[in-house]
Design an enzyme around this catalytic site. Sequence first.
Site, PDB file in Angstrom:
ATOM      1  CB  SER A 161      -0.664  -0.132   1.244  1.00 21.98           C
ATOM      2  OG  SER A 161      -2.637   0.547   1.025  1.00 21.98           O
TER       3      SER A 161
ATOM      4  CG  ASP B  71      -6.935  -3.046  -3.230  1.00 14.55           C
ATOM      5  OD1 ASP B  71      -7.438  -2.902  -2.568  1.00 14.55           O
ATOM      6  OD2 ASP B  71      -5.962  -3.259  -3.195  1.00 14.55           O
TER       7      ASP B  71
ATOM      8  CG  HIS C 215      -5.562  -2.752  -0.512  1.00 14.38           C
ATOM      9  ND1 HIS C 215      -4.681  -2.933  -0.936  1.00 14.38           N
ATOM     10  CD2 HIS C 215      -5.038  -2.684   0.975  1.00 14.38           C
ATOM     11  CE1 HIS C 215      -4.192  -1.601  -0.642  1.00 14.38           C
ATOM     12  NE2 HIS C 215      -3.694  -1.986   0.599  1.00 14.38           N
TER      13      HIS C 215
END
Length: 425
Positions: free
Chosen positions: A238, A326, A359
């Site tokens: 991320s 995601d 994610h």
Amino acid sequence: MAKITVSHPSALVDQKVSIKVCGLDRNQPITLKASLSEGKLRFASFGWFKADHDGNVDVSKSESLNGTYQDVDAMGLFWSMKPEPDIPSSSRLFKRDVTTPIDIHLSVFNGHLQWENLFDQSCSPLAETDIQRWYKAPNVRREIVKVGKTRGALYTPPGPGPFPAVIDVFGSGGGLIEHRAALLASHGFLTLALAFFAYDDLPVNMGEISLDYMIESTEWFASLPSVRDGKIAYVGVSKGAELAMLTALYCPKVMSIVSINGPPFVTGLSLPGRFAKHSHVEVDFDHVEMLDEGIVFSDSYFPKDDDFTKVWESDVKMLTILAGDDKCFNAKYSHRQHELIPEDKKKNFDMITYEGAGHLIEPPYAPFARASYHKLLQMNMMWGGSAKEHSYAQEDAWKRTLDFLKTNLGDPVPAVHDKHLTSNL
């Protein structure tokens, strides 16, 4: 008399194990339960099985007929764990103290029990046993780093070195997160778990993140005599992957990056000073969704081609790991970045997308969290994915990560030498 045996009762978390139950009656129905406590959290899983004609159940070969997972899966009881009934469903299993193991209790019950009945104290198991799952091998050394502005934790494998070296960074939750760094070191990589905000004396807010800090920390780490050839890799998820790409443009010591669902452009606020040339993309809140499970950001960015981080302008090699479901950051953005890479540089960039994954692609067999509380946002964040597909993604992505790091940094020497602890190396 029933008995549970486990092939590796003390092992690294990415080690597959074989769980067997013997001493049952022929065709006897049983429920096998796994449970753990970590801080105030409690997680559990279960499967329904039927003994074979010899009175045995081998989880790696026997079908789970019902439960938190179904079908044949040796590690199903691990990745399908979920919060117990009195624990918030949005809880995420998070190992803070990697110097201690995750203690998992296995128990087998007669008959096929429902989820709610598994927590009835009057329900007596036929057999029980405990196993330990470790992120850090016993002979890996952990040191808190507070050098200049750099803050983190250094994990050093045993031996004289120098070692292939990795900086490990996480995302917008901030703080110091160490479990993946500890596991990488257990596989023989000198690893710095690097904090970049909301830890110690670092900035409290994500908007104050400094790219100068990332560059300074990278150069300090690369200068250590224990770093092989003064070259390093980044593993980032991320926001951490976003920063890794930017850092590579200014630090030639960064030879490779593993980006796990990382934004391929600057998100949120613009970078200060000399880095302001990198345009930033803000969230379009008209496209943010608020669902019962949590907030969804996946389709709330609208970058132009000039906004994408031109990581190909460095000599870095990059493995991009993406989740097809995601809900935090849509994989289409990274696919567009890949399309923009000049043809003569495409050989340095590899990409894989796992449909059905969310994610938070963690090391293997970590329990699936479709949504969880985000302390920065102070609300539940939707991560997406489904448990079985996400579990496959975690196992495959971890193998690809280790292979990629070995290819680009050289083979490490595994850290596991303790006779009571095993790995899959």
